[in-house]
Design an enzyme around this catalytic site. Structure first.
Site, PDB file in Angstrom:
ATOM      1  N   GLY A 109       0.791  -1.224   0.000  1.00 19.33           N
ATOM      2  CA  GLY A 109       0.000   0.000   0.000  1.00 19.33           C
ATOM      3  C   GLY A 109       0.820   1.269   0.000  1.00 19.33           C
ATOM      4  O   GLY A 109       1.826   1.400  -0.718  1.00 19.33           O
ATOM      5  N   ILE A 110       0.405   2.218   0.826  1.00 16.28           N
ATOM      6  CA  ILE A 110       1.066   3.518   0.887  1.00 16.28           C
ATOM      7  C   ILE A 110       2.515   3.368   1.332  1.00 16.28           C
ATOM      8  O   ILE A 110       3.430   3.984   0.769  1.00 16.28           O
ATOM      9  CB  ILE A 110       0.303   4.470   1.823  1.00 16.28           C
ATOM     10  CG1 ILE A 110      -1.031   4.876   1.180  1.00 16.28           C
ATOM     11  CG2 ILE A 110       1.144   5.709   2.143  1.00 16.28           C
ATOM     12  CD1 ILE A 110      -1.942   5.670   2.097  1.00 16.28           C
ATOM     13  N   ALA A 128      -6.458   4.361  -3.257  1.00 16.91           N
ATOM     14  CA  ALA A 128      -6.767   3.068  -3.889  1.00 16.91           C
ATOM     15  C   ALA A 128      -5.796   1.983  -3.434  1.00 16.91           C
ATOM     16  O   ALA A 128      -4.808   1.667  -4.099  1.00 16.91           O
ATOM     17  CB  ALA A 128      -6.729   3.212  -5.402  1.00 16.91           C
ATOM     18  N   THR A 129      -6.074   1.418  -2.258  1.00 18.36           N
ATOM     19  CA  THR A 129      -5.300   0.312  -1.709  1.00 18.36           C
ATOM     20  C   THR A 129      -6.253  -0.821  -1.341  1.00 18.36           C
ATOM     21  O   THR A 129      -7.469  -0.647  -1.291  1.00 18.36           O
ATOM     22  CB  THR A 129      -4.539   0.741  -0.440  1.00 18.36           C
ATOM     23  OG1 THR A 129      -5.502   1.089   0.574  1.00 18.36           O
ATOM     24  CG2 THR A 129      -3.634   1.934  -0.702  1.00 18.36           C
ATOM     25  N   TYR A 147     -16.495   4.998  11.918  1.00 20.79           N
ATOM     26  CA  TYR A 147     -15.055   4.721  11.977  1.00 20.79           C
ATOM     27  C   TYR A 147     -14.518   5.397  13.230  1.00 20.79           C
ATOM     28  O   TYR A 147     -13.561   6.143  13.211  1.00 20.79           O
ATOM     29  CB  TYR A 147     -14.367   5.254  10.711  1.00 20.79           C
ATOM     30  CG  TYR A 147     -12.905   4.870  10.579  1.00 20.79           C
ATOM     31  CD1 TYR A 147     -12.478   3.560  10.769  1.00 20.79           C
ATOM     32  CD2 TYR A 147     -11.951   5.824  10.249  1.00 20.79           C
ATOM     33  CE1 TYR A 147     -11.146   3.212  10.646  1.00 20.79           C
ATOM     34  CE2 TYR A 147     -10.610   5.490  10.108  1.00 20.79           C
ATOM     35  CZ  TYR A 147     -10.214   4.181  10.311  1.00 20.79           C
ATOM     36  OH  TYR A 147      -8.885   3.841  10.192  1.00 20.79           O
TER      37      TYR A 147
END
Length: 258
Positions: free
Chosen positions: A18-19, A187-188, A150
């Site tokens: 990911g990031i 977008a992961t 969340y």
């Protein structure tokens, strides 16, 4: 733009996917030697191979669970002389107050909130003693736009924003900069997991996760590479007068419809 990062050494937590993986690749492309930490050794090995094959920089890997204080100490000892720390490891689950019980809440915060704080504590002192260093905290937009569905992530992210601003306001006195970025929807695989959980809770159908992308600015989620570019800039001497700042990477979503 040359970011003047050649020869620097960086530690990226959550650096296998990911990031974090994108940040590691960007720093390597700028000439940084890397330390990557994450829980899964196989994922770290794959990231190491790809980065070394692509850039030729040296990459050391540390398969550790950073929710455990003993592992934080081990990592800090192995990476005592890093010039750059990227705090990125953490995956706080989605859910409201009724669904996120105390054990899940504590487990999530042990990795992301206390993981960031404790690793910063361990590395910051060494940076301050040398009079140089940069710490970049990858946090998340929920700290700016808290959401009841969340709640653990919103509260944790808000705390890390305050932590960054407080430490970053004083750290230049010791030659150290502390900054943060708040990615929006990026977008992961993790983005999809969170949105599937939200769609399941709100609509009873996790396949509707893409519904939440329809009204995003620019009509899309951000990319890990866009986050990585911002992180690399903030970590570089090009951002030498920036500390205690939290940068939103969300195409304006944090201020839209306020």
């Amino acid at each position: 733009m040359d970011l003047s990062l050649t020869g620097q050494t960086a530690l990226v937590t959550g650096g296998s996917k990911g990031i974090g993986r994108a940040v590691a690749g960007r720093l390597a492309a700028e000439g940084c030697t890397l330390h990557l930490a994450a829980r899964t050794g196989a994922d770290l090995e794959a990231a190491k191979k790809q980065i070394m094959d692509t850039t030729g920089v040296a990459v050391s890997i540390h398969p550790l669970d950073l929710s455990e204080s003993a592992n934080i100490a081990r990592l800090a000892q192995a990476c005592a002389e890093v010039d750059i720390l990227i705090n990125n490891a953490g995956a706080i689950p989605g859910g409201d107050l009724a669904t996120i019980d105390e054990p899940r809440w504590r487990e999530a915060w042990d990795l992301k909130v206390f993981g960031y704080i404790n690793l910063t504590r361990a590395i910051y002192g060494r940076m301050a003693a040398r009079g140089a260093g940069v710490i970049v905290n990858v946090i998340g937009l929920a700290g700016e736009r808290p959401a009841a569905n969340y709640i653990a992530g919103s509260a944790g992210n808000a705390g890390l924003m305050g932590f960054t601003r407080a430490l970053g306001g004083a750290s230049p006195d010791h030659g150290v900069r502390v900054v943060a970025v708040n990615p929006g929807l990026i977008a992961t695989d993790r983005m999809r997991t969170l949105l599937e959980k939200r769609a399941e809770g709100e609509h009873g159908d996790k396949s509707r996760w893409q519904d939440y992308l329809a009204d995003l600015p620019m009509g899309r989620a951000g990319t890990p590479e866009e986050v990585a570019d911002t992180v690399a800039f903030l970590a570089s001497p090009r951002a030498s007068y920036i500390s205690g700042t939290v940068v939103s990477i969300d195409a304006g979503a944090s201020v839209r419809n306020r």
